[in-house]
Design an enzyme around this catalytic site. Structure first.
Site, PDB file in Angstrom:
ATOM      1  CG  PHE A 144      -2.015   0.811   0.747  1.00  0.00           C
ATOM      2  CD1 PHE A 144      -3.162   0.634   0.393  1.00  0.00           C
ATOM      3  CD2 PHE A 144      -1.847   2.005   1.608  1.00  0.00           C
ATOM      4  CE1 PHE A 144      -3.793   2.484   0.255  1.00  0.00           C
ATOM      5  CE2 PHE A 144      -2.869   3.809   1.875  1.00  0.00           C
ATOM      6  CZ  PHE A 144      -3.549   3.710   1.036  1.00  0.00           C
ATOM      7  CG  ASP A 229       5.674   4.243   2.425  1.00  0.00           C
ATOM      8  OD1 ASP A 229       5.826   4.568   3.090  1.00  0.00           O
ATOM      9  OD2 ASP A 229       4.869   3.727   0.981  1.00  0.00           O
ATOM     10  CE  LYS A 258      -0.957   6.734   6.987  1.00  0.00           C
ATOM     11  NZ  LYS A 258      -0.409   5.912   5.674  1.00  0.00           N
TER      12      LYS A 258
END
Ligand code: PLP
Length: 402
Positions: A144, A229, A258
């Site tokens: 993802f 990531d 985030k």
């Protein structure tokens, strides 16, 4: 502004006027602090999702909110056509903290991933000598990395792709956790390996020990960029500042997002050294809001409290405690408990009827969780959680899983 809407009204409005691209739990939050959130009726819940780890520092952390308010009163947006007094100090801070030469700011995680993809491709043509339009990036099943058309094009989740093609070429999908598959897939045109150190949305999938180390060796030997990531796994979530540090490696590109925005503003970006970051020249890439002074001021405070208030250590210590206590529960529904730090997946047996109904039962008990994939309950509270709060949660988790 105090609202006069009931929870049912608010849900109805959202359903009537909002696009239906999510299926949220029906809890309408109107206030939050630390690990706790309150719904419009005043009911209190422990937040075990932490906005997919965007709220690692806890909701409305006073020092982050103070930075937000102070900066909001001074200047919020200049665009990169002009300079501002927050971007430079912020880049220095994150580079020194992470030990990289440069930082390139964007807003959302997906944009930062796109930035890493562009960097790898341009590095491929200008530094490695790959022919234009031939660069290949290796990615992994179950990944993802966000929701742009390029990124969903290499997702293995059918729903993320269905109807959204045609997609960007140049990606090769390999099984996750299998370094031999990577070794076999690298060609002279390979420019990057894009990997999550633990697959979060994939179900908190922890690869075999040594996997990232092996990818690092292969990337170095075959002259490929290792792009990690850390948007969800980074900034303390796994008990280290970055999850790749568990393997003692150093990627060529680190993607962050985030929690960099301290739960207040979207801010993301990539960290790299000059060989990679040097591919970007004025006009090559950009973002109107990327590097805006409001987000930079917030991110400075977000990193500061993360480090100064020991949140990374708390994640390591309490994550271990939490995992151990969860493993003692011995529920008939639980198939496996896995994770690192305060990032724990409780995978249920398929016969348990799916994780969603357990999340709904936990909501009744005052605990907000979100299933990931069909059968896994994700437990990822803000990193400021205390042992007492974990014990409070454990009682309720035990009851629901009994
Ligand atoms: C959330 C996430 C993204 C995308 O971030 P957005 O801010 O939602 O665009 C990318 N990669 C990983 C690993 C994520 O968890």
């Amino acid at each position: 502004m105090t609202t006069t809407y009931s929870a049912a009204d608010l849900i109805r409005l959202e359903e009537a006027y909002g696009a239906h691209n999510y299926h949220p739990l029906d809890v309408v939050i109107s206030r939050a602090r630390g690990v706790w959130v309150w719904d419009v009726e005043g009911k209190k819940y422990l937040d075990f999702l932490a906005a997919y780890s965007a709220v690692n520092q806890g909701h409305c952390h006073p020092r982050i909110v103070a930075a937000l308010k102070e900066q909001a009163d001074r200047v919020t947006l200049t665009s990169r056509a002009f300079r501002n007094d927050q971007l430079g100090p912020f880049c220095q801070q994150i580079c020194q903290l992470a030990s990289y030469a440069r930082f390139l700011p964007m807003n959302t995680g997906a944009e930062a991933v796109e930035t890493a993809i562009k960097a790898a491709r341009k590095w491929g043509t200008t530094v490695k000598g790959v022919e234009e339009d031939r660069g290949e990036i290796l990615v992994f099943a179950g990944n993802f990395h966000g929701r742009t058309t390029t990124i969903v094009g290499f997702s293995t989740e059918a729903q993320y792709r269905q109807g959204f093609g045609p997609f960007t070429p140049g990606f090769k999908i390999l099984p996750y956790g299998d370094a031999a598959a990577v070794e076999a897939a690298i060609t002279p045109n390979t420019v990057g390996i894009l990997v999550e150190p633990i697959q979060g949305e994939g179900g908190i999938i922890v690869p075999p020990e040594g996997y990232l180390r092996r990818l690092r060796e292969l990337a170095t030997a075959r002259r490929v960029l290792l792009i990690v990531d850390e948007i969800q796994s980074g900034l303390g979530r796994t008990g280290k500042l970055f999850a790749f540090q568990h393997e003692g490696i150093r990627p060529d590109v680190v993607i962050v997002g985030k929690a960099l925005g301290g739960g207040c503003v979207p801010i993301s970006g990539i960290l790299a050294d000059d060989e990679v970051m040097g591919v970007f020249h004025p006009g090559d890439h950009g973002s109107t809001f990327g590097g805006n002074p409001l987000a930079c001021a917030v991110a400075r405070a977000a990193l500061q409290v993360l480090v100064e208030e020991g949140m990374v250590e708390n994640s390591a210590r309490l994550g271990e405690y939490f995992m151990e206590r969860l493993r003692q529960l011995r529920s008939p529904h639980v198939r496996e408990i896995r994770g690192k730090g305060l990032w724990i997946g409780v995978e249920l047996h398929p016969e348990a009827g799916g994780a969603r109904r357990f999340c709904e039962a936990l909501q009744q008990e005052g605990l907000l969780c979100k299933e990931t994939h069909v059968n896994t309950i994700r437990l990822a509270p803000p990193l400021v959680i205390t042992r007492e709060e974990i014990d409070w949660a454990l009682e309720r988790i035990a009851k629901v899983l009994a």
